[in-house]
Write a protein that holds these residues in place. Structure first.
Motif, mmCIF file in Angstrom:
data_model
loop_
_atom_site.group_PDB
_atom_site.id
_atom_site.type_symbol
_atom_site.label_atom_id
_atom_site.label_comp_id
_atom_site.label_asym_id
_atom_site.label_seq_id
_atom_site.Cartn_x
_atom_site.Cartn_y
_atom_site.Cartn_z
ATOM 1 N N GLY A 165 -31.675 -0.581 -40.882
ATOM 2 C CA GLY A 165 -32.855 -1.404 -41.106
ATOM 3 C C GLY A 165 -34.123 -0.762 -40.587
ATOM 4 O O GLY A 165 -34.215 0.449 -40.353
ATOM 5 N N ASN A 166 -35.104 -1.580 -40.396
ATOM 6 C CA ASN A 166 -36.403 -1.160 -39.908
ATOM 7 C C ASN A 166 -36.277 -0.549 -38.508
ATOM 8 O O ASN A 166 -35.535 -1.044 -37.672
ATOM 9 N N SER A 167 -37.025 0.518 -38.259
ATOM 10 C CA SER A 167 -36.941 1.159 -36.945
ATOM 11 C C SER A 167 -37.524 0.262 -35.855
ATOM 12 O O SER A 167 -37.131 0.360 -34.692
ATOM 13 N N ARG A 168 -38.426 -0.635 -36.219
ATOM 14 C CA ARG A 168 -38.982 -1.561 -35.234
ATOM 15 C C ARG A 168 -37.897 -2.553 -34.782
ATOM 16 O O ARG A 168 -37.778 -2.864 -33.596
ATOM 17 N N ILE A 169 -37.112 -3.027 -35.732
ATOM 18 C CA ILE A 169 -36.012 -3.939 -35.387
ATOM 19 C C ILE A 169 -34.981 -3.203 -34.535
ATOM 20 O O ILE A 169 -34.477 -3.747 -33.551
ATOM 21 N N ARG A 170 -34.691 -1.962 -34.923
ATOM 22 C CA ARG A 170 -33.734 -1.166 -34.150
ATOM 23 C C ARG A 170 -34.234 -0.979 -32.717
ATOM 24 O O ARG A 170 -33.469 -1.076 -31.753
ATOM 25 N N SER A 171 -35.521 -0.746 -32.566
ATOM 26 C CA SER A 171 -36.103 -0.594 -31.236
ATOM 27 C C SER A 171 -35.980 -1.883 -30.426
ATOM 28 O O SER A 171 -35.663 -1.839 -29.230
ATOM 29 N N THR B 286 -19.076 0.746 -21.616
ATOM 30 C CA THR B 286 -19.354 -0.292 -22.607
ATOM 31 C C THR B 286 -20.765 -0.158 -23.145
ATOM 32 O O THR B 286 -20.999 -0.283 -24.353
ATOM 33 N N ALA B 287 -21.719 0.096 -22.260
ATOM 34 C CA ALA B 287 -23.108 0.264 -22.695
ATOM 35 C C ALA B 287 -23.235 1.464 -23.632
ATOM 36 O O ALA B 287 -23.938 1.396 -24.647
ATOM 37 N N GLN B 288 -22.549 2.543 -23.315
ATOM 38 C CA GLN B 288 -22.607 3.727 -24.166
ATOM 39 C C GLN B 288 -21.984 3.476 -25.535
ATOM 40 O O GLN B 288 -22.399 4.081 -26.527
ATOM 41 N N SER B 289 -21.021 2.592 -25.613
ATOM 42 C CA SER B 289 -20.378 2.334 -26.906
ATOM 43 C C SER B 289 -21.294 1.550 -27.848
ATOM 44 O O SER B 289 -21.094 1.585 -29.060
ATOM 45 N N PHE B 290 -22.290 0.857 -27.322
ATOM 46 C CA PHE B 290 -23.219 0.125 -28.177
ATOM 47 C C PHE B 290 -24.278 1.030 -28.817
ATOM 48 O O PHE B 290 -24.826 0.699 -29.860
ATOM 49 N N VAL B 291 -24.600 2.144 -28.189
ATOM 50 C CA VAL B 291 -25.699 2.993 -28.644
ATOM 51 C C VAL B 291 -25.489 3.549 -30.058
ATOM 52 O O VAL B 291 -26.395 3.460 -30.891
ATOM 53 N N PRO B 292 -24.342 4.114 -30.417
ATOM 54 C CA PRO B 292 -24.196 4.635 -31.786
ATOM 55 C C PRO B 292 -24.357 3.554 -32.849
ATOM 56 O O PRO B 292 -24.956 3.801 -33.904
ATOM 57 N N GLY B 293 -23.850 2.366 -32.581
ATOM 58 C CA GLY B 293 -23.994 1.289 -33.560
ATOM 59 C C GLY B 293 -25.440 0.893 -33.768
ATOM 60 O O GLY B 293 -25.856 0.559 -34.886
ATOM 61 N N ILE B 294 -26.213 0.932 -32.715
ATOM 62 C CA ILE B 294 -27.632 0.594 -32.841
ATOM 63 C C ILE B 294 -28.370 1.686 -33.603
ATOM 64 O O ILE B 294 -29.207 1.404 -34.457
ATOM 65 N N TYR B 295 -28.049 2.947 -33.333
ATOM 66 C CA TYR B 295 -28.723 4.042 -34.042
ATOM 67 C C TYR B 295 -28.294 4.147 -35.503
ATOM 68 O O TYR B 295 -29.034 4.650 -36.328
ATOM 69 N N GLU B 296 -27.111 3.664 -35.838
ATOM 70 C CA GLU B 296 -26.667 3.680 -37.229
ATOM 71 C C GLU B 296 -27.259 2.526 -38.030
ATOM 72 O O GLU B 296 -27.098 2.480 -39.239
ATOM 73 N N TYR B 297 -27.915 1.610 -37.347
ATOM 74 C CA TYR B 297 -28.538 0.469 -38.027
ATOM 75 C C TYR B 297 -29.548 0.997 -39.039
ATOM 76 O O TYR B 297 -30.485 1.718 -38.700
#
Length: 105
Positions: A52-58, A39-50
């Motif tokens: 927006g601002n890289s600070r928000i993504r971080s 489940t944790a691994q499935s969230f990572v691509p969605g966060i990297y595809e965000y």
């Protein structure tokens, strides 16, 4: 299971039976932890595809990581509690007193 012959030849049949009981507990409860990992691994691509601002993504990645660390801690506490109950549950797996003593040690 692959090294079962080594355990039985090096330690004996009582220790082999105790190892099988402990292995049964491990194999029964490890899929819960593995599902948390997947489940944790499935969230990572969605966060990297965000886009927006890289600070928000971080920040989103840090928050997600903290949430999964909390969930992992809860899983760890739960599994530790189950392992602490193994001496109480070992009579369900065997009637042999020597095997129960080996599981409890």
């Amino acid at each position: 299971i692959a090294m079962a012959h080594v355990v039985s030849s090096a330690f004996g049949t009582i220790e082999m039976a105790a190892q099988q009981i402990v292995l049964a507990f491990f194999l029964c409860f490890i899929p819960m932890c593995d599902s948390l990992n997947l489940t944790a691994q499935s969230f990572v691509p969605g966060i990297y595809e965000y886009s927006g601002n890289s600070r928000i993504r971080s920040e989103v990645m840090k928050k997600t990581g903290r949430n999964f660390l909390k969930a992992g801690g809860i899983f760890g506490i739960f599994l530790t509690a189950i392992v602490c109950c193994m001496p109480l549950l070992s009579p369900l797996f065997t009637n042999d007193v020597a095997v129960m003593a080996a599981v409890n040690s």
